[in-house]
Scaffold this motif. Structure first.
Motif, PDB file in Angstrom:
ATOM      1  N   UNK A 283      -1.703  -9.268  11.301  1.00 20.33           N
ATOM      2  CA  UNK A 283      -0.856  -8.509  12.536  1.00 20.33           C
ATOM      3  C   UNK A 283      -1.850  -7.801  13.679  1.00 20.33           C
ATOM      4  N   UNK A 284      -1.291  -6.770  14.250  1.00 21.38           N
ATOM      5  CA  UNK A 284      -2.778  -6.519  15.673  1.00 21.38           C
ATOM      6  C   UNK A 284      -3.280  -5.236  14.968  1.00 21.38           C
ATOM      7  N   UNK A 285      -3.990  -5.287  15.078  1.00 25.31           N
ATOM      8  CA  UNK A 285      -4.837  -3.969  14.061  1.00 25.31           C
ATOM      9  C   UNK A 285      -4.113  -2.342  14.989  1.00 25.31           C
TER      10      UNK A 285
ATOM     11  N   UNK B 185      -6.567  -8.406  -2.570  1.00 25.08           N
ATOM     12  CA  UNK B 185      -6.688  -6.937  -1.722  1.00 25.08           C
ATOM     13  C   UNK B 185      -5.318  -7.331  -0.121  1.00 25.08           C
ATOM     14  N   UNK B 186      -4.917  -6.483  -0.034  1.00 31.79           N
ATOM     15  CA  UNK B 186      -4.139  -6.771   1.358  1.00 31.79           C
ATOM     16  C   UNK B 186      -4.267  -5.175   1.733  1.00 31.79           C
ATOM     17  N   UNK B 187      -5.214  -5.060   2.531  1.00 36.09           N
ATOM     18  CA  UNK B 187      -5.257  -4.192   3.236  1.00 36.09           C
ATOM     19  C   UNK B 187      -3.375  -3.759   4.382  1.00 36.09           C
ATOM     20  N   UNK B 188      -3.390  -3.113   4.648  1.00 34.01           N
ATOM     21  CA  UNK B 188      -2.186  -2.273   6.048  1.00 34.01           C
ATOM     22  C   UNK B 188      -2.815  -2.545   7.336  1.00 34.01           C
ATOM     23  N   UNK B 189      -4.468  -1.441   7.270  1.00 35.13           N
ATOM     24  CA  UNK B 189      -4.382  -0.815   8.508  1.00 35.13           C
ATOM     25  C   UNK B 189      -5.930  -0.802   8.842  1.00 35.13           C
TER      26      UNK B 189
ATOM     27  N   UNK C 248       0.174  -7.411   5.313  1.00 32.92           N
ATOM     28  CA  UNK C 248       0.882  -7.746   6.840  1.00 32.92           C
ATOM     29  C   UNK C 248       2.690  -6.784   6.472  1.00 32.92           C
ATOM     30  N   UNK C 249       2.867  -7.236   5.541  1.00 32.26           N
ATOM     31  CA  UNK C 249       4.277  -6.700   5.930  1.00 32.26           C
ATOM     32  C   UNK C 249       4.496  -5.077   4.948  1.00 32.26           C
ATOM     33  N   UNK C 250       3.821  -4.379   5.341  1.00 30.31           N
ATOM     34  CA  UNK C 250       4.265  -3.250   4.711  1.00 30.31           C
ATOM     35  C   UNK C 250       4.228  -2.824   6.620  1.00 30.31           C
ATOM     36  N   UNK C 251       4.589  -3.109   7.487  1.00 29.92           N
ATOM     37  CA  UNK C 251       5.421  -2.435   8.450  1.00 29.92           C
ATOM     38  C   UNK C 251       6.245  -2.669   8.770  1.00 29.92           C
TER      39      UNK C 251
END
Lengths: 585, 585
Positions: A440-442, A410-414, A475-478
């Motif tokens: 990436x920062x929380x 799984x890859x969470x984004x937040x 992490x790359x959702x941003x």
């Protein structure tokens, strides 16, 4: 300075014992200053200065060959082998790697950064020497902590059968990165307590000649010991006792904290600055979750493989967990099999691991874990493209983990997604689950995540547009959000934005649906492209009219390349991606 | 028959010693007959019958938990736990797997088939028990050979720190698959020679309570020994001496040959039939090459990791190589690091390995080998889709190996290509090279291969056509030829046929060239699709108008599924592929 006279190991041989001792202090001062300025391995280097000087005094590198385990303790070796400018001149502090690097010097045989490999490498060097009919000493230096890795055992077991010269210096400072873990360490203690005389001796059971030095921080003793085994024709272990952080009180008093330090841990007076635990980070919320869960469920257990610092699992935190924490030593293979069995038998294990070190356990992930469908939850930290040393890259975990059957990666984004996935992963009983902790920062989404992750491979359609769909993984959702904005601004395209969340499968329904109103799908992943997530999307669409652009890292081992340079190289920037899109539309 | 009365372990407990001994003989007869009929692990099972009976007599499975290392020796366990019909009735010979399988019985905890994992799994089971406040015995049975694997050491090192019950039965038959290799084995010999009394004791150095049984084939002695340690609250090693192949003279006299046998090795009188080495196979030409090369170049060395039978490296062959052969034990991690160092230091190592076991060494391939660009040559045997047991699948080596930077992974399609690649791999000094030995019968192209493989990633255009291009990798080149023929016959398409030869990179020039006159590219690979070769082709074409169809195995662990069924499932048949093509054109 004595060091002014030392430009190569040969120069050492003209120095008297007093000068060698002065030299050790000069080197100590340089290392303290440099590492406190740019960060790095502190205690391990301070502990091995005298031994390294003695090694170069007694042996003749590069004819005699030195192999340093992990090689995080090689700073003195670098200073003595023509690279002191990287330590004396602050402008050159970044000139040399923190590990042995053959491209820097003929005194470095291998690029090394992972643990427990030195004995195997040394055995190969010795065997090559014997095949070629050459004569020289092969010397491996390995820390007591590294002995807990299975590869070190395999190496020792084979090295001892060489009918020729190999010398293994076991640098016993009674510490791994944190405390040592494992039955072996009681034997090392027995040997220390008996000045090496105890009959019960791990190294002798494997067939080595054995000798012991009670103070490896004493150059005179070390020279004497090394001279006595130089040119031996038998596999030999020299067990030496050193002090981690030797000569720097804060480091000696806080051995774990000073294993690897960030810059400026020491103030102007050489005292330790207070280290505050991070707040509002993925580390901090992970710790909060663990403490809460451990209290609530006595079957919950946290497993560690000797890198608690990576996750900020400090002593106090570990103590709170009591029997609900096991550090298995630097033994990721065992960690997976052990955790798999815990999960299978109804305990609720959680195994956090650094992306680079999960590489040590592919077969256990496949056989012990996934083949058995044990419901273990794993956390993979630091996954992503970075300016790291080539030995500690964290870009290969997606190909490694995600192509194993039965695994759910799984890859969470937040924050909210992460906590939901973590809780689901720990409590479910169906799947091996790994979560790639964002590097990436929380960031909080502001709303609770109510997703049911037991419905596998369901991507989240964040916003529906047309023509172009952007799939931004973890992490790359941003970055995906930025690309969407750029496409809008530059070309007026209202693109679709997707947060896939699952790395290990594709949402066929959603992807098929995109075909109606889209021409191009962009995938963004914070890792190597080869064998990764984007290729699965390319394969999915390969027989359709949809075009796909995959973005991620190239298959290579970049070495301390600035991250912005890597992003440019891999075209991981909105403006570069827009250029590519323009060519296609 | 006594066995008629035994349907579960409980039934054993009512038998007297004489009956137990008769039972052992009945079981022995069944195993000999079955394994000689369908093949399987012979010597390991005959050696452990008495011990297994004693284990089930003394302990209470499934409340007490048994974990068998590799579990290739579990036949008696299966017979005693409700599965004797798989041994008494020839119609049911294939009913049960040759390894422990939880879906068959509550007496099997894990699906196991790779070595050295039992102690780690047992430690997890014991820890789960302790967390849940339960009480039972956890018993691992591990062979002396399996102790050479690093994971076994990691497991022992951690198991000994459990402050509770765990029993490790070390089944010492003084054999691995072939001879044992490693310094540890001298200690086991010392312990055997001193009836377990020697002070120098590997298991005691790790902190175990230790006891010894000089005859593990004696049920009475085993019962006594097991009773004395049952319910212990300390980590305990019970070191037992057994005879591999016990009770079958040919197996005792030829322990290596009888480790695993093909059907009908014994004739009607129970004598061993002569085994002739294969001729005109990839094994035979590999051996010829090795002997020739070893003679010509004293720096050449063959490395083995304890599975010489896979490659038909018999005793005579190994003896011919003398010091130019090293068996490192079941220690693939060490094998790679050791071989990498040999290559780096100017020796010419060759490391053959079975596809399923290369899984044990991802990190060493990445760090010790590829990061150092050591010019090691490796041979990967048995790669491909098969009807194997789920624990010995050989479909994951392409994703595992080919996504590592700097690696050159080659897929020959015939004898001449193979020999050319082998010779190039062994002699070149630039790259880590792996060769996927075809898993199809040896086929000669009839002409020498004059390719210069130092020009990387150059695909071979075998015949130029139009519309459709077929890329047939390695073992599946033959399938590609059949597909070409079918396309011609069914649709009159003169398709292009490509032999890529390189797995680790794409021939951009050739692939770009195809765009002019082709609409569809078909990839065929004998392995799992996820992370594999075909996905790279899909990624390459993903932003073009070329369509791609990838064929290979699904990401799953099939268990003894007939190969024809798998080929149908994966559509790996010319007629099925033609159907798919028809839909697209």
């Amino acid at each position: 300075m004595i060091l002014d006279k030392v430009n190569s190991p040969d120069d050492l041989k003209n120095l008297g014992l007093n000068e060698l001792n002065v030299l050790a202090n000069e080197i100590r001062e340089l290392i303290v200053k440099k590492v406190n300025t740019i960060g790095g391995h502190f205690g391990p280097n301070l502990g091995i200065i005298e031994t390294t000087i003695a090694m170069h005094y007694v042996f003749n590198s590069p004819i005699d060959k030195f192999i340093f385990d992990v090689s995080h303790q090689c700073y003195t070796h670098k200073i003595l082998t023509g690279r002191k400018d990287g330590y004396t001149n602050p402008d050159n502090y970044l000139k040399y790697s923190g590990f042995t690097a053959p491209q820097e010097s003929e005194h470095d045989l291998f690029t090394i950064g992972h643990t427990s490999t030195s004995v195997s490498l040394a055995t190969g060097v010795a065997k090559a020497r014997d095949l070629k009919g050459e004569k020289y000493n092969v010397v491996a230096l390995i820390g007591d902590g590294s002995l807990s890795g299975g590869e070190a055992f395999e190496g020792l077991d084979n090295a001892s059968t060489l009918d020729s010269n190999i010398i293994i210096i076991v640098n016993d400072n009674d510490m791994s990165i944190a405390e040592n873990q494992g039955g072996l360490y009681n034997n090392l203690k027995l040997l220390r307590d008996t000045n090496g005389q105890a009959e019960l001796n791990y190294f002798k059971t494997l067939g080595f000649n054995y000798s012991f030095v009670d103070d490896g921080n004493n150059i005179e003793k070390m020279i004497r010991a090394l001279k006595s085994i130089k040119d031996t024709n038998k596999p030999t272990v020299l067990h030496i006792v050193t002090e981690k952080g030797h000569g720097c009180k804060p480091a000696v008093d806080n051995k774990e904290i000073f294993h690897w330090i960030a810059p400026n841990i020491l103030d102007e007076n050489g005292n330790m600055r207070e280290i505050k635990p991070s707040v509002n980070t993925y580390n901090s919320i992970t710790k909060e979750y663990i403490l809460h869960k451990a209290k609530e469920d006595k079957k919950f257990i946290l497993i560690g493989a000797s890198t608690p610092g990576v996750f900020e699992f400090d002593k106090e935190f570990r103590a709170k967990l009591g029997k609900q924490y096991t550090d298995v030593g630097i033994a990721e293979e065992h960690a997976i099999a052990y955790s798999s069995a815990l999960a299978k038998q109804g305990a609720r294990p959680l195994f956090p691991v650094m992306s680079s070190f999960i590489q040590r356990t592919y077969d256990q992930l496949s056989q012990d874990l996934c083949l058995n469908k044990s419901p273990l939850a794993m956390l993979v930290f630091w996954g992503g493209i970075s300016s790291a040393d080539c030995t500690h890259l964290c870009i290969f975990d997606i190909p490694l983990i995600s192509n194993i059957p039965n695994m759910v990666y799984l890859a969470p984004t937040n924050k909210e997604e992460y906590l939901k996935m973590l809780d689901w992963g720990v409590n479910q009983t169906e799947h091996p689950v790994a979560i790639r902790v964002p590097s990436v920062p929380l960031k909080s989404a502001g709303v609770e995540d109510t997703t049911d992750y037991s419905i596998l491979n369901k991507f989240k359609l964040v916003s529906e547009g047309e023509k172009v769909a952007i799939i931004g993984l973890g992490s790359f959702f941003g970055l995906a959000e930025k690309v969407k904005k750029a496409l809008q601004e530059k070309f007026g395209i209202n693109s679709t934005l997707i947060n896939p969340r699952f790395i290990t499968g594709v949402d066929e329904e959603l992807l098929n649906d995109l075909k109606r109103t889209h021409k191009l799908v962009i995938t963004l992943e914070d890792g190597v492209l080869d064998g990764g997530f984007g290729e699965k999307i390319s394969r999915f669409y390969s027989s359709s009219d949809i075009k796909v652009l995959n973005y991620g890292a190239k298959k290579e081992f970049p070495d301390r390349v600035p991250i912005d340079e890597l992003y440019t190289r891999y075209r991981l920037k909105p403006e570069l991606i827009c250029e590519d899109v323009q060519k296609l539309l």
